[in-house]
Scaffold this motif. Structure first.
Motif, short mmCIF file in Angstrom:
data_model
loop_
_atom_site.label_atom_id
_atom_site.label_comp_id
_atom_site.label_asym_id
_atom_site.label_seq_id
_atom_site.Cartn_x
_atom_site.Cartn_y
_atom_site.Cartn_z
N ALA A 280 0.81 -1.21 0.00
CA ALA A 280 0.00 0.00 0.00
C ALA A 280 0.85 1.27 0.00
CB ALA A 280 -0.93 0.01 1.22
N PHE A 281 2.13 1.16 0.28
CA PHE A 281 2.97 2.36 0.35
C PHE A 281 3.12 3.01 -1.02
CE2 PHE A 281 5.37 0.43 4.17
CZ PHE A 281 4.44 0.98 5.05
N PRO A 282 3.14 4.35 -1.07
CA PRO A 282 3.39 5.04 -2.35
C PRO A 282 4.75 4.63 -2.92
CG PRO A 282 2.66 6.58 -0.66
CD PRO A 282 2.94 5.29 0.04
N VAL A 283 4.77 4.42 -4.23
CA VAL A 283 6.01 4.04 -4.91
C VAL A 283 6.45 5.20 -5.80
CG1 VAL A 283 7.11 2.42 -6.47
CG2 VAL A 283 5.36 1.62 -4.87
N PRO A 284 7.56 5.85 -5.49
CA PRO A 284 8.00 6.97 -6.30
C PRO A 284 8.47 6.54 -7.68
CG PRO A 284 9.66 6.43 -4.66
CD PRO A 284 8.47 5.57 -4.36
N ASN A 285 8.32 7.45 -8.64
CA ASN A 285 8.80 7.22 -9.99
C ASN A 285 10.09 8.01 -10.16
OD1 ASN A 285 9.06 8.18 -12.92
ND2 ASN A 285 7.55 6.55 -13.13
N ALA A 286 11.17 7.32 -10.49
CA ALA A 286 12.49 7.97 -10.55
C ALA A 286 12.49 9.13 -11.54
CB ALA A 286 13.55 6.94 -10.92
N GLU A 287 11.83 8.95 -12.69
CA GLU A 287 11.80 10.02 -13.68
C GLU A 287 11.01 11.22 -13.17
OE1 GLU A 287 10.35 8.47 -17.33
OE2 GLU A 287 12.05 7.14 -17.66
N ALA A 288 9.88 10.95 -12.50
CA ALA A 288 9.06 12.04 -11.97
C ALA A 288 9.81 12.80 -10.88
CB ALA A 288 7.75 11.49 -11.42
N VAL A 289 10.52 12.07 -10.03
CA VAL A 289 11.30 12.71 -8.97
C VAL A 289 12.40 13.59 -9.57
CG1 VAL A 289 12.88 12.31 -7.04
CG2 VAL A 289 10.81 10.93 -7.26
N LEU B 174 8.12 18.58 -4.16
CA LEU B 174 9.50 18.54 -3.68
C LEU B 174 9.57 18.37 -2.17
CD1 LEU B 174 10.83 21.58 -5.76
CD2 LEU B 174 10.85 19.17 -6.40
N VAL B 175 8.40 18.24 -1.53
CA VAL B 175 8.31 18.19 -0.06
C VAL B 175 7.77 16.83 0.37
CG1 VAL B 175 7.24 19.26 1.96
CG2 VAL B 175 7.87 20.67 0.00
N PRO B 176 8.31 16.23 1.45
CA PRO B 176 7.73 14.98 1.97
C PRO B 176 6.25 15.14 2.28
CG PRO B 176 9.84 15.41 3.00
CD PRO B 176 9.49 16.65 2.21
N VAL B 177 5.49 14.09 2.03
CA VAL B 177 4.05 14.13 2.21
C VAL B 177 3.65 13.29 3.42
CG1 VAL B 177 3.69 12.19 0.65
CG2 VAL B 177 1.83 13.79 1.04
N SER B 178 2.62 13.72 4.12
CA SER B 178 2.08 12.96 5.25
C SER B 178 0.62 12.63 4.99
CB SER B 178 2.21 13.74 6.57
OG SER B 178 3.56 13.93 6.91
N ILE B 179 0.27 11.38 5.25
CA ILE B 179 -1.11 10.91 5.08
C ILE B 179 -1.63 10.47 6.44
CG2 ILE B 179 -2.58 9.17 3.98
CD1 ILE B 179 -0.52 8.98 1.75
N PHE C 121 3.90 5.00 9.99
CA PHE C 121 4.83 4.44 8.99
C PHE C 121 5.61 5.58 8.36
CE2 PHE C 121 0.91 1.96 9.20
CZ PHE C 121 1.39 0.68 9.52
N THR C 122 6.92 5.47 8.35
CA THR C 122 7.78 6.57 7.89
C THR C 122 8.75 6.08 6.83
OG1 THR C 122 7.65 7.53 10.11
CG2 THR C 122 9.33 8.42 8.62
N ALA C 123 8.86 6.85 5.75
CA ALA C 123 9.86 6.56 4.71
C ALA C 123 11.21 7.08 5.22
CB ALA C 123 9.48 7.24 3.40
N MET C 124 12.07 6.17 5.61
CA MET C 124 13.33 6.56 6.24
C MET C 124 14.39 6.99 5.22
SD MET C 124 12.39 6.16 9.33
CE MET C 124 13.87 6.27 10.34
N SER C 125 14.42 6.34 4.06
CA SER C 125 15.42 6.67 3.05
C SER C 125 15.03 6.03 1.74
CB SER C 125 16.81 6.18 3.49
OG SER C 125 16.82 4.76 3.56
N ARG D 204 11.16 10.77 4.46
CA ARG D 204 10.48 11.55 5.50
C ARG D 204 8.97 11.62 5.29
NH1 ARG D 204 14.71 14.63 8.18
NH2 ARG D 204 13.11 15.74 9.36
N SER D 205 8.48 11.06 4.17
CA SER D 205 7.03 10.96 4.00
C SER D 205 6.50 9.95 5.01
CB SER D 205 6.69 10.51 2.57
OG SER D 205 7.09 11.48 1.63
N SER D 206 5.20 10.04 5.31
CA SER D 206 4.65 9.16 6.34
C SER D 206 3.19 8.85 6.10
CB SER D 206 4.82 9.78 7.73
OG SER D 206 4.08 10.99 7.82
N ILE D 207 2.77 7.74 6.67
CA ILE D 207 1.36 7.35 6.70
C ILE D 207 1.01 7.03 8.15
CG2 ILE D 207 -0.37 5.68 5.94
CD1 ILE D 207 1.27 5.22 3.43
N ILE D 208 -0.03 7.65 8.66
CA ILE D 208 -0.49 7.41 10.03
C ILE D 208 -1.88 6.80 9.96
CG2 ILE D 208 -0.98 8.44 12.28
CD1 ILE D 208 0.81 10.82 11.31
#
Length: 497
Positions: free
Chosen positions: A172-181, A316-321, A369-373, A416-420
């Motif tokens: 369920a975690f968001p999966v970043p797209n390298a090209e979009a990033v 460009l900013v970490p997101v929190s859900i 849940f936190t995206a650490m790196s 640093r993005s997170s899901i609570i």
């Protein structure tokens, strides 16, 4: 002789111990109060702190970077009746030399605010047990050291028990797209330019609309004036024709015919002018309408490009859900980085949607849940549970995050993005200057009771950054806050922090 010497040595030892004991007790007490002896530092190079976890049970705080814990220290949380609320918070403001306006101007050095009604982390005396009025006291030196390392928005979890992050993964975690990033910075720059051009276009089109509106109004005024002149000329011609018909003699008839000739000439002249004025008024009215439409279109484009620019910048900013079982809603927050005049920064909350939770009547717990790196093909996540219902995996399994939300935030999800996920609704302390504030309702909250809560309002205009969020939480808009600040305070009534 030998017995005498032994007795003297024993007496000397006893006296020495008696003399040293108070000193040792004083040293131990001072050490306990400062907390220095109990501070721990990981034996590795530390990265930037991503989260801090405060254990009320153990009276300890632990800071974590992407690779694990980096420093630990004792704390003093709130006493009975003024307990530090357990829950999920984030750093909202930092003040190196803060003074309390609630407790006799008490010194709160290296203050890191967690709520706007007075819960914070700061340096303070540590007697070895809970002793504060609701804040989290840390050793003075430790507080100063961490003050320089944290940032606004850093997650702070206050747990009733001992909790620690564990490595975690889930589909369920968001999966970043390298090209979009990679493309996000250039997109943010391009959309910002478009928004600036659209704003400039609004100024120019509004100026043109005002000018054409004035010209149309002037042409209309001229038309009305010529219509009156034409009417007067028609009346004069009719009067002259009546005079000719009623003339008693040739002289009177001649005078009437002369009047008719002048009136007819006037009618001809005013008719020509009137026809030209009508054409001019019609043309300028059409131009004014087109200019007004262009101005409206420019405003709409400005709004659209500003939204696109803000979305691109927030990518460009970490997101929190935050997913609440209590409200059956999903909320998204990101720090805009825009400072607020009274302190802190404004958080975007433009996404708020219903969410599907399987078995919604059954407790789900509170999990962070936190995206650490960055990890292989995505992000490396951790999980922290502070209120048990389901296990972390089962809790995520019960949630169905809307695809449109994932499509909007997933491609550029960052560390640093997170899901609570929580049984709790968002606390009333959540507003436009906070990340998510969620308090465990099954834990004491005495530290809140002694403070003035965020004031509710009955109605307000939508905020520039918050088009839909305030209507749910009853928080005032920026304009209302500004109006409140202009009102004089009542004598003897303490203000907000």
């Amino acid at each position: 002789m030998m017995h005498s010497t032994v007795r003297r040595l024993k007496l000397f030892a006893i006296l020495t111990i008696a003399a040293i004991a108070p000193l040792m007790a004083f040293t131990n007490e001072a050490s306990a109060r400062s907390g220095r002896s109990a501070e721990e530092v990981a034996e590795r190079d530390a990265g930037e702190p991503i989260m801090a976890i405060v254990s009320i049970k153990s009276q300890k705080v632990t800071f974590y970077d992407a690779d694990g814990w980096i420093v630990k220290a004792p704390v003093s949380t709130g006493v009975k009746g003024r307990e530090t609320p357990a829950g999920v918070f984030a750093i909202l403001q930092k003040n190196i030399d803060h003074r309390s306006n609630l407790y006799d101007d008490a010194h709160m050095p290296h203050m890191q605010r967690l709520t706007w009604n007075g819960i914070a982390m700061h340096g303070g005396p540590l007697p070895g047990y809970a002793a504060s009025h609701g804040c989290v006291r840390m050793p003075y030196g430790f507080a100063a050291n961490m003050f320089d390392k944290t940032r606004i928005g850093m997650r702070v979890i206050i747990s009733p028990e001992d909790s620690a992050p564990v490595e975690f993964s889930h589909a369920a975690f968001p999966v970043p797209n390298a090209e979009a990033v990679a493309a996000a910075p250039a997109r943010a720059e391009a959309t910002a330019r478009e928004a600036a051009e659209a704003a400039k276009d609004v100024v120019e089109t509004k100026k043109a609309a005002k000018l054409t509106a004035r010209e149309a109004a002037s042409a209309k005024s001229t038309l009305r004036k010529l219509e009156r002149q034409k009417s007067a000329a028609d009346e004069a011609l009719a009067d002259a024709e009546k005079a000719i018909a009623s003339a008693k003699n040739d002289e009177a008839k001649a005078r009437a015919e002369e009047r008719k000739l002048k009136a007819a000439t006037r009618v001809t002249e005013t008719t020509a002018k009137l026809d030209a004025a009508r054409a001019d008024a019609t043309s300028k009215a059409d131009a004014a309408t087109k200019a007004a439409d262009a101005a409206k279109a420019a405003v709409a484009r400005k709004t659209e490009t500003e939204k696109a620019a803000e979305d691109a910048r927030l990518a460009l900013v970490p997101v929190s859900i935050y997913v609440s079982r209590a409200t059956q809603k999903l909320y998204v927050r990101r720090n805009t980085g825009k400072p607020w005049s009274d302190g802190g920064e404004v958080f975007d909350s433009s996404i708020e949607v219903p969410v599907t939770i399987r078995d919604p009547e059954r407790p789900i717990g509170t999990h962070v849940f936190t995206a650490m790196s960055e990890g292989d093909g995505g992000l490396r996540w951790s999980a922290v549970t502070i209120d048990h219902g389901d296990e972390a995996k089962q809790a995520l399994d019960r949630i169905t995050i809307p695809q449109e939300v994932l499509d909007r935030i997933g491609p550029t999800a960052l560390p640093r993005s997170s899901i609570i996920i929580s049984d709790e609704p968002l606390s009333r302390e959540t507003n436009y200057r906070t990340e998510f504030v969620a308090v465990l309702s099954n834990q004491p909250q005495g530290g809140f009771k002694t403070r003035k809560p965020t004031p509710p309002v009955d109605s307000f205009a939508a905020n520039e950054w918050q088009p839909s969020f305030f209507s749910f939480f009853g928080q005032p808009s920026q304009k209302q806050q500004q109006k409140r600040r202009r009102k004089p305070a009542k004598p003897g009534k303490p203000g907000f922090w």
